[in-house]
Design an enzyme around this catalytic site. Structure first.
Site, PDB file in Angstrom:
ATOM      1  N   ASP A 200       0.880  -1.185  -0.107  1.00 50.34           N
ATOM      2  CA  ASP A 200      -0.094  -0.015  -0.025  1.00 50.34           C
ATOM      3  C   ASP A 200       1.105   1.411   0.051  1.00 50.34           C
ATOM      4  O   ASP A 200       1.717   1.342   1.045  1.00 50.34           O
ATOM      5  CB  ASP A 200      -0.876   0.112   1.269  1.00 50.34           C
ATOM      6  CG  ASP A 200      -1.584   1.319   1.210  1.00 50.34           C
ATOM      7  OD1 ASP A 200      -1.414   2.197   0.926  1.00 50.34           O
ATOM      8  OD2 ASP A 200      -2.876   0.859   1.228  1.00 50.34           O
ATOM      9  N   HIS A 201       1.127   2.032  -1.218  1.00 52.74           N
ATOM     10  CA  HIS A 201       2.175   2.746  -1.186  1.00 52.74           C
ATOM     11  C   HIS A 201       2.261   4.066  -0.129  1.00 52.74           C
ATOM     12  O   HIS A 201       3.171   4.733   0.047  1.00 52.74           O
ATOM     13  CB  HIS A 201       2.595   3.427  -2.774  1.00 52.74           C
ATOM     14  CG  HIS A 201       1.324   4.212  -3.232  1.00 52.74           C
ATOM     15  ND1 HIS A 201       0.079   4.078  -3.521  1.00 52.74           N
ATOM     16  CD2 HIS A 201       1.664   5.367  -3.459  1.00 52.74           C
ATOM     17  CE1 HIS A 201      -0.482   4.919  -3.988  1.00 52.74           C
ATOM     18  NE2 HIS A 201       0.417   6.162  -4.132  1.00 52.74           N
ATOM     19  N   HIS A 263      -5.658   3.166   1.198  1.00 50.67           N
ATOM     20  CA  HIS A 263      -4.711   4.469   1.812  1.00 50.67           C
ATOM     21  C   HIS A 263      -5.008   5.054   2.920  1.00 50.67           C
ATOM     22  O   HIS A 263      -4.257   5.164   3.752  1.00 50.67           O
ATOM     23  CB  HIS A 263      -4.442   5.399   0.443  1.00 50.67           C
ATOM     24  CG  HIS A 263      -3.963   4.604  -0.796  1.00 50.67           C
ATOM     25  ND1 HIS A 263      -3.148   3.667  -0.692  1.00 50.67           N
ATOM     26  CD2 HIS A 263      -4.332   4.937  -1.923  1.00 50.67           C
ATOM     27  CE1 HIS A 263      -2.837   3.271  -2.176  1.00 50.67           C
ATOM     28  NE2 HIS A 263      -3.596   4.184  -2.931  1.00 50.67           N
TER      29      HIS A 263
HETATM   30  C1  BG6 Z   1      -4.022   4.862  -6.345  1.00 52.48           C
HETATM   31  C2  BG6 Z   1      -5.308   5.073  -6.793  1.00 52.48           C
HETATM   32  O1  BG6 Z   1      -3.842   3.775  -5.429  1.00 52.48           O
HETATM   33  O2  BG6 Z   1      -3.397   6.168  -5.622  1.00 52.48           O
HETATM   34  C3  BG6 Z   1      -5.226   6.492  -7.794  1.00 52.48           C
HETATM   35  O3  BG6 Z   1      -5.674   4.166  -7.610  1.00 52.48           O
HETATM   36  C4  BG6 Z   1      -4.510   7.614  -6.927  1.00 52.48           C
HETATM   37  O4  BG6 Z   1      -6.561   6.769  -8.141  1.00 52.48           O
HETATM   38  C5  BG6 Z   1      -3.332   7.192  -6.262  1.00 52.48           C
HETATM   39  O5  BG6 Z   1      -4.482   8.689  -7.960  1.00 52.48           O
HETATM   40  C6  BG6 Z   1      -2.695   8.431  -5.492  1.00 52.48           C
HETATM   41  O6  BG6 Z   1      -1.487   8.182  -5.089  1.00 52.48           O
HETATM   42  P1  BG6 Z   1      -0.511   9.475  -4.880  1.00 52.48           P
HETATM   43  O7  BG6 Z   1       0.873   8.671  -4.481  1.00 52.48           O
HETATM   44  O8  BG6 Z   1      -0.283  10.243  -5.966  1.00 52.48           O
HETATM   45  O9  BG6 Z   1      -1.290  10.218  -4.123  1.00 52.48           O
END
Ligand code: BG6
Length: 515
Positions: A200-201, A263
């Site tokens: 989960d980044h 997230h």
């Molecule tokens: C992803 C979603 O997991 O996270 C996207 O599928 C979203 O829709 C993205 O734009 C957001 O990631 P970050 O790192 O740009 O906040």
């Protein structure tokens, strides 16, 4: 450049020791021709490579269905590395990076294609000085092929001795509790939990990682971190663009599956968990699971759904050709969760996320309770804001006396803006930090199997209601592209006790670009 060492000396290190891969390692990127690989995986690998964080003599092997010549692969894999033309050292690093890249084309379902990949891997490994051979498999793939690829990699490309194999996978992990169990169960048949790294980044983002330190390394904050001091917590995700180009995928998932269930819930668990016994992965994840288990499934009345409509020359969600013309898929959602434990009973945690809003911002806003009335009336509440992006910052809104010959309280802020305080520090990208964690064998910032199960339990009832029978599906309220969200949002938040500042307070560091 020499290999950086972990913090030592006067800076207390929180590192725990793991089975770190330092030599003889191949990183295989399955789905190497796709968007995730191009935009996130390859740039993250390059940054690690450039800083000498990858194992010595690493090789990166792309695997995907598309037939591509070696040079075309190199071009694609390095197309998003963001190195300026006049950055000589950077360009030299790109050159060295290209030398460790290679590509094999093959189908995802066909065992023989994985044998071909195996031949290529063995050819690389035949040049190693020792018998050790490690492999990291990064699945930058759509979920439809997770299972066959995980199975084929295990059956055709797994090294059972003299090395370590690890697999990295990324959401979507199913669409609800049952499908997630089925998907994860199938992967588990081939890959053990300690070999599996579920990304989960958001757990790799610098500010999210800071939360544990802010909470548990500060007595002053720790003492105020409960229902006695805190009125409500908001976790907000805003994006200034719509689904442009991704409408097909998005319509199947909606904003709750896309952002809230993973997230934002992960951020909530870090904010709400109890202090772990140590920084060991299982100690941290045990505490996250415990707090998630105290949350009931979300109630319909604690949910606000929205969908953007065209405004200011920008198209509405339904104007996207890839979206069904009568879609009721939410592109905005606010949901309120309650953690039923002694620390948090009664404190609303409001998760809000939306596409096509007025700005790009992800933050946690903890609003404290009113000060006892008497000498102060209508005074602003304290708020602790942790800005995850853009431009990481933590600021605490306090009341202070306005300087001068009279006594008047004014909201001010104690401000830690990273770009100012840590001007010289390079803040790693989430994927960079997570791939390095995987190489180190550290699971702390990856999602454990049971954690995911509980996350789905919390969201599945509301998702089934949203996906329900045609006619019975809730209709999202409209909001204009580029706005702050549905007009119903303010009353929704206020219902849970959020109070706006009495003054027209704005945080002074609003123009990040000016820093
Ligand atoms: C992803 C979603 O997991 O996270 C996207 O599928 C979203 O829709 C993205 O734009 C957001 O990631 P970050 O790192 O740009 O906040």
């Amino acid at each position: 450049m020499t290999r950086p060492r972990s913090a030592s000396g006067t800076i207390p290190s929180m590192e725990t020791s793991h089975d770190e891969l330092k030599d003889n390692t191949i990183i295989i990127v399955a789905g190497a021709s796709g968007d995730l690989a191009k935009k996130k995986t390859m740039p993250a690998l390059f940054r690690l490579f450039r800083q000498n964080f990858l194992p010595r003599d690493v090789h990166i092997v792309g695997y995907a269905r598309s037939k591509m010549e070696h040079d075309d692969f190199l071009k694609r894999a390095t197309s998003n590395l963001k190195v300026e033309d006049d950055d000589q050292e950077g360009q030299a690093a790109v050159g060295r990076f290209k030398d460790v890249l290679s590509y094999v084309a093959g189908d995802y379902e066909d065992g023989a294609a994985f044998d071909k990949l195996e031949e290529h891997l063995q050819e690389i490994e035949s040049k190693y000085q020792s018998k050790e051979a490690n492999r990291i498999f990064y699945l930058a793939l759509p979920p439809t092929v997770f299972i066959p690829v995980a199975k084929n990699l295990k059956e055709h490309n797994y090294v059972a001795k003299n090395g370590v194999c690890r697999i990295i996978i990324e959401k979507p992990f199913g669409k609800d509790l049952d499908s997630a169990r089925e998907l994860l169960g199938s992967i588990k048949q081939h890959w053990a939990e300690d070999e599996t790294f579920r990304i989960d980044h958001y757990l790799g983002k610098e500010m999210v990682k800071n939360m544990l330190v802010l909470r548990f390394a500060n007595v002053a904050l720790g003492a105020a971190w409960d229902k006695n001091s805190i009125s409500n917590v908001q976790i907000t995700f805003k994006e200034p663009f719509g689904t442009e180009g991704r409408g097909g995928y998005f319509d199947d998932f909606g904003i709750i599956r896309d952002v809230l269930q993973n997230h934002l819930l992960q951020v909530l668990s870090v904010i709400a968990m109890e202090r772990p016994v140590s920084f060991a992965a299982e100690d941290i994840r045990d505490e996250k699971v415990k707090v998630l288990r105290c949350i009931q499934p979300i109630a319909r009345e604690d949910t606000l759904l929205g969908q953007y409509v065209s405004a200011n020359g920008k198209p509405g969600y339904l104007d996207d050709d890839t979206v069904p013309h009568n879609s009721v898929c939410p592109t905005f959602a606010a949901t309120t969760l309650f953690v039923h434990n002694p620390r948090w009973e009664g404190v609303p945690f409001i998760l809000k996320a939306g596409k096509a809003l007025n700005e790009a911002k992800v933050e946690v806003r903890i609003q404290f309770k009113d000060v006892t009335q008497g000498i102060f009336k209508d005074i602003s509440r304290n708020e602790l804001v942790m800005r995850i992006q853009p431009s990481e910052a933590v600021y605490l809104k306090l009341n202070a006396k306005t300087p001068g010959l009279y006594t008047r309280a004014l909201p001010i802020e104690m401000d830690l803006t990273y770009k100012r305080r840590f001007a010289e520090t390079n803040i790693p990208e989430a994927y960079e930090a997570l791939i390095l964690d995987c190489l180190k064998g550290d699971h702390s910032n990856f999602v454990r199997h049971d954690e995911l199960d509980i996350a789905w339990k919390i969201f599945t009832p509301i998702l089934h209601w949203i996906d329900g029978q045609a006619g019975a599906r809730p209709k999202p309220v409209p909001y204009p592209y580029g706005s702050r969200g549905p007009k119903e949002l303010n009353p929704f938040i206020e219902k849970y006790g959020y109070r706006r500042s009495t003054d027209m307070y704005t945080w002074p560091v609003t123009n990040m670009a000016a820093l």
